[in-house]
Design a protein around this motif. Structure first.
Motif, PDB file in Angstrom:
ATOM      1  N   PHE A  82       0.553   3.763  -4.077  1.00 34.45           N
ATOM      2  CA  PHE A  82       0.680   4.736  -2.989  1.00 34.45           C
ATOM      3  C   PHE A  82      -0.478   5.733  -2.963  1.00 34.45           C
ATOM      4  N   LYS A  83      -1.610   5.285  -3.463  1.00 31.79           N
ATOM      5  CA  LYS A  83      -2.791   6.138  -3.589  1.00 31.79           C
ATOM      6  C   LYS A  83      -3.220   6.745  -2.259  1.00 31.79           C
ATOM      7  N   HIS A  84      -3.078   5.999  -1.173  1.00 30.92           N
ATOM      8  CA  HIS A  84      -3.558   6.453   0.131  1.00 30.92           C
ATOM      9  C   HIS A  84      -2.415   6.765   1.096  1.00 30.92           C
ATOM     10  N   ASP A  85      -1.245   7.072   0.571  1.00 30.16           N
ATOM     11  CA  ASP A  85      -0.104   7.401   1.416  1.00 30.16           C
ATOM     12  C   ASP A  85       0.157   8.907   1.351  1.00 30.16           C
ATOM     13  N   PRO A 191     -10.679   0.492   4.662  1.00 28.00           N
ATOM     14  CA  PRO A 191     -11.787  -0.380   5.089  1.00 28.00           C
ATOM     15  C   PRO A 191     -12.800  -0.623   3.978  1.00 28.00           C
ATOM     16  N   ASN A 192     -13.094   0.390   3.184  1.00 27.71           N
ATOM     17  CA  ASN A 192     -14.056   0.218   2.076  1.00 27.71           C
ATOM     18  C   ASN A 192     -13.523  -0.754   1.030  1.00 27.71           C
ATOM     19  N   GLU A 193     -12.230  -0.661   0.741  1.00 30.72           N
ATOM     20  CA  GLU A 193     -11.639  -1.580  -0.232  1.00 30.72           C
ATOM     21  C   GLU A 193     -11.683  -3.016   0.283  1.00 30.72           C
ATOM     22  N   MET A 194     -11.403  -3.206   1.559  1.00 31.26           N
ATOM     23  CA  MET A 194     -11.441  -4.561   2.126  1.00 31.26           C
ATOM     24  C   MET A 194     -12.859  -5.120   2.140  1.00 31.26           C
ATOM     25  N   MET A 273      -7.656  -6.314  -6.557  1.00 29.45           N
ATOM     26  CA  MET A 273      -7.047  -7.639  -6.464  1.00 29.45           C
ATOM     27  C   MET A 273      -6.497  -7.879  -5.059  1.00 29.45           C
ATOM     28  N   ALA A 274      -5.843  -6.861  -4.498  1.00 35.20           N
ATOM     29  CA  ALA A 274      -5.311  -6.997  -3.141  1.00 35.20           C
ATOM     30  C   ALA A 274      -6.434  -7.181  -2.130  1.00 35.20           C
ATOM     31  N   SER A 275      -7.548  -6.484  -2.329  1.00 35.62           N
ATOM     32  CA  SER A 275      -8.676  -6.608  -1.399  1.00 35.62           C
ATOM     33  C   SER A 275      -9.294  -8.001  -1.467  1.00 35.62           C
ATOM     34  N   ILE A 276      -9.289  -8.607  -2.643  1.00 40.71           N
ATOM     35  CA  ILE A 276      -9.788  -9.978  -2.807  1.00 40.71           C
ATOM     36  C   ILE A 276      -8.873 -10.951  -2.071  1.00 40.71           C
TER      37      ILE A 276
END
Length: 342
Positions: A82-85, A191-194, A273-276
């Motif tokens: 929840f880092k960005h929530d 967007p940066n993570e993706m 891992m999620a971005s991958i």
């Protein structure tokens, strides 16, 4: 002499006591109540179990967009999930091992109990700690999932899924639309993570013209498939080899059930891992936390299940689906995946 399982008796006793105090009934109100502070309890340290509460949190945010959410969990994974929530304003994080850090354990419980809320929600009615955390703090409204579902008109199969049942209970409690779309799991990638995940996948692939299947070959204990099974499974995917390249995401133990045969990615950062996974076309995994992590992305996720717990843990949303591998041959499993991807 039979083994004495103190935890089993503790859970049973806690359930009896808390069920007496937490008999939840739908609110008899025509207007939505004013709720500003919400406690959501899921005191479990596993990745999958914490990700599985993200649909409920989305539902709550949709109904009470200005509310501040407090999470009661175990371990520190929730801080990353929840880092960005911005709606999550505080984490009550129990230590993973109670007796190793007993002072921290007591401190978290004490702070929780003496915090006032407008609504307390227990995500898992079978969790004794979750029931206690719902019962003890002061709160006008308390939701613990004890309903007579027969009087409500909806698809009862939804109750079987551990991520969807709390949403149905929440809607019943507040007299909301039971037929509304069910939120899927999310980790709110930036967007940066993706872009980071896209770069990692692009640099790893050997044939940029092919689509990508990412496999994850590890799972917890008896849910894990052995090397021989994975070798046969990969063979069953042969019809896809002219269209798809296989890569492997490695577990924290840095092991591979396919003997590192394919290009590999190793990461211990769940957001990376999620971005991958977000940047591949299909993700295939056994029943594990990383399978649920894949469900937070827009990538088609295939969950491989040994046991009959599919209805409770299957990846849903998008074109995700689950396969009971004990009921299908590997050849048929390969055909099913091939049909889906084509």
């Amino acid at each position: 002499m039979a083994n004495f399982n103190i935890n089993a008796y503790r859970r049973k006793g806690t359930k009896i006591i808390t069920q007496f105090f937490l008999k939840t009934k739908p609110l008899k109100v025509s207007e939505k109540p004013i709720i500003n502070k919400i406690l959501i309890s899921r005191p479990n340290h596993r990745l999958g179990n914490q990700l599985l509460i993200t649909p409920l949190i989305q539902e709550i945010k949709h109904q009470f967009p200005d509310a501040k959410i407090y999470l009661f969990t175990k371990g520190t994974l929730s801080l990353e999930i929840f880092k960005h929530d911005p709606s999550i304003v505080k984490h009550f994080n129990l230590p993973k091992k109670h007796f190793k850090d007993f002072y921290q354990y007591l401190r978290v419980w004490t702070e929780l109990i003496f915090t006032k809320f407008d609504l307390c929600v227990n995500c898992d009615s079978s969790s004794s700690s979750g029931r206690i955390a719902t019962m003890l703090p002061y709160s006008k409204y308390k939701l613990n999932h004890v309903f007579n579902y027969d009087v409500w008109d909806f698809n009862k199969e939804l109750l079987q899924h551990i991520a969807i049942k709390p949403i149905i209970d929440f809607r019943i409690y507040f007299n909301l639309n039971l037929a509304a779309e069910i939120p899927k799991l999310t980790i709110q990638l930036t967007p940066n993570e993706m872009e980071t995940g896209e770069l990692i996948v692009t640099n790893l692939k050997q044939n940029k013209d092919l689509k990508t299947i990412c496999i994850f070959t590890n799972a917890t204990k008896n849910k894990c498939y052995d090397e021989n099974w994975w070798a046969s499974f990969i063979t069953a995917l042969d019809p896809l080899k002219n269209e798809y390249e296989i890569i492997e995401l490695l577990p924290i133990e840095n092991i591979s059930k396919v003997n590192f045969k394919y290009p590999t990615i190793y990461s211990t950062n769940i957001r990376e891992m999620a971005s991958i996974i977000e940047n591949v076309d299909c993700f295939i995994s056994g029943d594990c936390g990383v399978m649920h992590l894949a469900s937070t992305t827009n990538t088609t996720t295939v969950g491989l299940f040994k046991f009959k717990n599919i209805s409770k843990y299957k990846p849903y949303g998008n074109d995700n689906f689950a396969i009971n591998t004990s009921e299908m041959s590997l050849a048929d499993i390969g055909k099913k995946i091939n049909n889906l991807l084509n």
